[in-house]
Design a protein around this motif. Sequence first.
Motif, PDB file in Angstrom:
ATOM      1  N   SER A 103     -15.568   6.341 -16.639  1.00  0.00           N
ATOM      2  CA  SER A 103     -14.446   5.692 -17.335  1.00  0.00           C
ATOM      3  C   SER A 103     -13.126   6.446 -17.138  1.00  0.00           C
ATOM      4  CB  SER A 103     -14.744   5.540 -18.822  1.00  0.00           C
ATOM      5  OG  SER A 103     -14.731   6.799 -19.471  1.00  0.00           O
ATOM      6  N   VAL A 104     -13.182   7.701 -16.713  1.00  0.00           N
ATOM      7  CA  VAL A 104     -11.945   8.456 -16.517  1.00  0.00           C
ATOM      8  C   VAL A 104     -11.408   8.339 -15.087  1.00  0.00           C
ATOM      9  CG1 VAL A 104     -12.533  10.078 -18.357  1.00  0.00           C
ATOM     10  CG2 VAL A 104     -13.058  10.659 -15.981  1.00  0.00           C
ATOM     11  N   LEU A 105     -12.168   7.698 -14.206  1.00  0.00           N
ATOM     12  CA  LEU A 105     -11.710   7.547 -12.823  1.00  0.00           C
ATOM     13  C   LEU A 105     -10.526   6.595 -12.756  1.00  0.00           C
ATOM     14  CD1 LEU A 105     -15.095   7.244 -10.896  1.00  0.00           C
ATOM     15  CD2 LEU A 105     -13.616   9.266 -11.102  1.00  0.00           C
ATOM     16  N   LYS A 106      -9.601   6.915 -11.869  1.00  0.00           N
ATOM     17  CA  LYS A 106      -8.444   6.057 -11.633  1.00  0.00           C
ATOM     18  C   LYS A 106      -8.777   5.065 -10.526  1.00  0.00           C
ATOM     19  CE  LYS A 106      -5.204   9.613 -12.977  1.00  0.00           C
ATOM     20  NZ  LYS A 106      -4.177  10.545 -12.526  1.00  0.00           N
ATOM     21  N   PRO A 107      -8.399   3.799 -10.695  1.00  0.00           N
ATOM     22  CA  PRO A 107      -8.666   2.811  -9.634  1.00  0.00           C
ATOM     23  C   PRO A 107      -7.987   3.215  -8.326  1.00  0.00           C
ATOM     24  CG  PRO A 107      -7.954   1.736 -11.658  1.00  0.00           C
ATOM     25  CD  PRO A 107      -7.742   3.217 -11.851  1.00  0.00           C
ATOM     26  N   PHE A 108      -8.683   2.978  -7.248  1.00  0.00           N
ATOM     27  CA  PHE A 108      -8.136   3.254  -5.926  1.00  0.00           C
ATOM     28  C   PHE A 108      -7.155   2.145  -5.578  1.00  0.00           C
ATOM     29  CE2 PHE A 108      -8.471   3.531  -1.227  1.00  0.00           C
ATOM     30  CZ  PHE A 108      -8.150   4.879  -1.094  1.00  0.00           C
ATOM     31  N   PRO A 109      -5.991   2.477  -5.009  1.00  0.00           N
ATOM     32  CA  PRO A 109      -5.004   1.432  -4.686  1.00  0.00           C
ATOM     33  C   PRO A 109      -5.556   0.414  -3.691  1.00  0.00           C
ATOM     34  CG  PRO A 109      -4.075   3.633  -4.389  1.00  0.00           C
ATOM     35  CD  PRO A 109      -5.532   3.807  -4.645  1.00  0.00           C
ATOM     36  N   ALA A 110      -5.171  -0.817  -3.875  1.00  0.00           N
ATOM     37  CA  ALA A 110      -5.568  -1.885  -2.960  1.00  0.00           C
ATOM     38  C   ALA A 110      -4.940  -1.650  -1.587  1.00  0.00           C
ATOM     39  CB  ALA A 110      -5.145  -3.242  -3.508  1.00  0.00           C
ATOM     40  N   PHE A 111      -5.632  -2.114  -0.565  1.00  0.00           N
ATOM     41  CA  PHE A 111      -5.134  -1.981   0.799  1.00  0.00           C
ATOM     42  C   PHE A 111      -3.851  -2.788   0.965  1.00  0.00           C
ATOM     43  CE2 PHE A 111      -4.984  -3.687   5.166  1.00  0.00           C
ATOM     44  CZ  PHE A 111      -4.768  -2.497   5.843  1.00  0.00           C
ATOM     45  N   ASP A 112      -2.846  -2.171   1.601  1.00  0.00           N
ATOM     46  CA  ASP A 112      -1.571  -2.832   1.876  1.00  0.00           C
ATOM     47  C   ASP A 112      -1.259  -2.642   3.352  1.00  0.00           C
ATOM     48  OD1 ASP A 112       0.998  -3.809   2.066  1.00  0.00           O
ATOM     49  OD2 ASP A 112       1.865  -2.405   0.623  1.00  0.00           O
ATOM     50  N   GLY A 113      -1.635  -3.640   4.162  1.00  0.00           N
ATOM     51  CA  GLY A 113      -1.436  -3.561   5.604  1.00  0.00           C
ATOM     52  C   GLY A 113       0.017  -3.530   6.022  1.00  0.00           C
ATOM     53  N   SER A 114       0.912  -3.985   5.163  1.00  0.00           N
ATOM     54  CA  SER A 114       2.328  -3.998   5.522  1.00  0.00           C
ATOM     55  C   SER A 114       2.890  -2.580   5.636  1.00  0.00           C
ATOM     56  CB  SER A 114       3.136  -4.807   4.501  1.00  0.00           C
ATOM     57  OG  SER A 114       3.142  -4.162   3.243  1.00  0.00           O
ATOM     58  N   ARG A 115       2.300  -1.634   4.970  1.00  0.00           N
ATOM     59  CA  ARG A 115       2.797  -0.254   5.050  1.00  0.00           C
ATOM     60  C   ARG A 115       2.656   0.268   6.470  1.00  0.00           C
ATOM     61  NH1 ARG A 115       0.243   3.162   0.391  1.00  0.00           N
ATOM     62  NH2 ARG A 115       1.803   4.647   1.098  1.00  0.00           N
ATOM     63  N   PHE A 116       1.510   0.003   7.100  1.00  0.00           N
ATOM     64  CA  PHE A 116       1.310   0.439   8.478  1.00  0.00           C
ATOM     65  C   PHE A 116       2.254  -0.311   9.413  1.00  0.00           C
ATOM     66  CE2 PHE A 116      -0.755  -0.034  12.644  1.00  0.00           C
ATOM     67  CZ  PHE A 116      -0.776   1.300  13.026  1.00  0.00           C
ATOM     68  N   ALA A 117       2.376  -1.616   9.219  1.00  0.00           N
ATOM     69  CA  ALA A 117       3.264  -2.417  10.070  1.00  0.00           C
ATOM     70  C   ALA A 117       4.705  -1.915   9.967  1.00  0.00           C
ATOM     71  CB  ALA A 117       3.168  -3.888   9.685  1.00  0.00           C
ATOM     72  N   LEU A 134       5.695   1.113   9.162  1.00  0.00           N
ATOM     73  CA  LEU A 134       5.755   2.418   9.811  1.00  0.00           C
ATOM     74  C   LEU A 134       5.813   2.258  11.324  1.00  0.00           C
ATOM     75  CD1 LEU A 134       5.565   5.527   9.472  1.00  0.00           C
ATOM     76  CD2 LEU A 134       3.091   5.268   9.635  1.00  0.00           C
ATOM     77  N   LEU A 135       4.998   1.356  11.858  1.00  0.00           N
ATOM     78  CA  LEU A 135       4.989   1.104  13.296  1.00  0.00           C
ATOM     79  C   LEU A 135       6.326   0.514  13.752  1.00  0.00           C
ATOM     80  CD1 LEU A 135       3.275   1.228  15.842  1.00  0.00           C
ATOM     81  CD2 LEU A 135       2.421  -1.054  15.291  1.00  0.00           C
ATOM     82  N   ASP A 136       6.847  -0.454  13.005  1.00  0.00           N
ATOM     83  CA  ASP A 136       8.147  -1.045  13.336  1.00  0.00           C
ATOM     84  C   ASP A 136       9.252   0.024  13.333  1.00  0.00           C
ATOM     85  OD1 ASP A 136       7.097  -3.554  13.644  1.00  0.00           O
ATOM     86  OD2 ASP A 136       7.778  -4.309  11.697  1.00  0.00           O
ATOM     87  N   GLU A 137       9.207   0.896  12.360  1.00  0.00           N
ATOM     88  CA  GLU A 137      10.225   1.959  12.272  1.00  0.00           C
ATOM     89  C   GLU A 137      10.083   2.904  13.463  1.00  0.00           C
ATOM     90  OE1 GLU A 137      10.936   5.798   9.487  1.00  0.00           O
ATOM     91  OE2 GLU A 137      10.631   3.896   8.439  1.00  0.00           O
ATOM     92  N   HIS A 138       8.882   3.264  13.803  1.00  0.00           N
ATOM     93  CA  HIS A 138       8.658   4.172  14.935  1.00  0.00           C
ATOM     94  C   HIS A 138       9.103   3.547  16.263  1.00  0.00           C
ATOM     95  CE1 HIS A 138       6.809   7.379  17.229  1.00  0.00           C
ATOM     96  NE2 HIS A 138       6.188   6.474  17.974  1.00  0.00           N
ATOM     97  N   MET A 139       8.892   2.247  16.403  1.00  0.00           N
ATOM     98  CA  MET A 139       9.234   1.554  17.653  1.00  0.00           C
ATOM     99  C   MET A 139      10.703   1.119  17.688  1.00  0.00           C
ATOM    100  SD  MET A 139       6.453   1.725  19.333  1.00  0.00           S
ATOM    101  CE  MET A 139       6.724   0.625  20.686  1.00  0.00           C
TER     102      MET A 139
END
Length: 173
Positions: free
Chosen positions: A149-163, A165-170
């Motif tokens: 009960s003390v565990l914190k929920p793991f954040p949901a996957f957000d594929g836009s973060r990678f996209a 980052l890739l757009d910024e790098h390119m």
Amino acid sequence: MLAFVTVGSTRFDSLVQSVLEPSVLASLRRKGYTKLVVQCGNSSFELERSLAFGARNLTLERDGVAIELWKFKPTLQEEYESADLVISHAGSGTILDVLRLGKPLIVVVNPTLLDNHQQELASALADLGHLQHSGIPDLAHTIDNFDPSVLKPFPAFDGSRFANLLDEHMGFS
């Protein structure tokens, strides 16, 4: 309640043997777990010969806990979904699969591996409150003191973060 143990595709003899020990089984039983399913992979342990001679799985009862052991399945998704607790090696894929399902997770680092990336990952996620980690000698104690009960929920996957980052790098943003 059901506890599921997985070593993934690795060989983790000490984890498989540990979860079959009376102290760990007693801890599971005290916490209300009456069934234990163990995916043992290529691990060597006291009952391994029973699986080595062609049996698909092995079932037994020990210290008030019904135990099922087997080596591999094509996917562990069904086991993750039906488990009330997952005890796992510290493989990143397994950790992410279990945390994304919101299942309580105790991670046991394999000390026989050459580097400590598993320890680093397990410690970081434990520090963030997403899971509990343990060593083999402390597993029974960890189970006894584990409060999901003390565990914190793991954040949901957000594929836009990678996209992004890739757009910024390119140079696209």
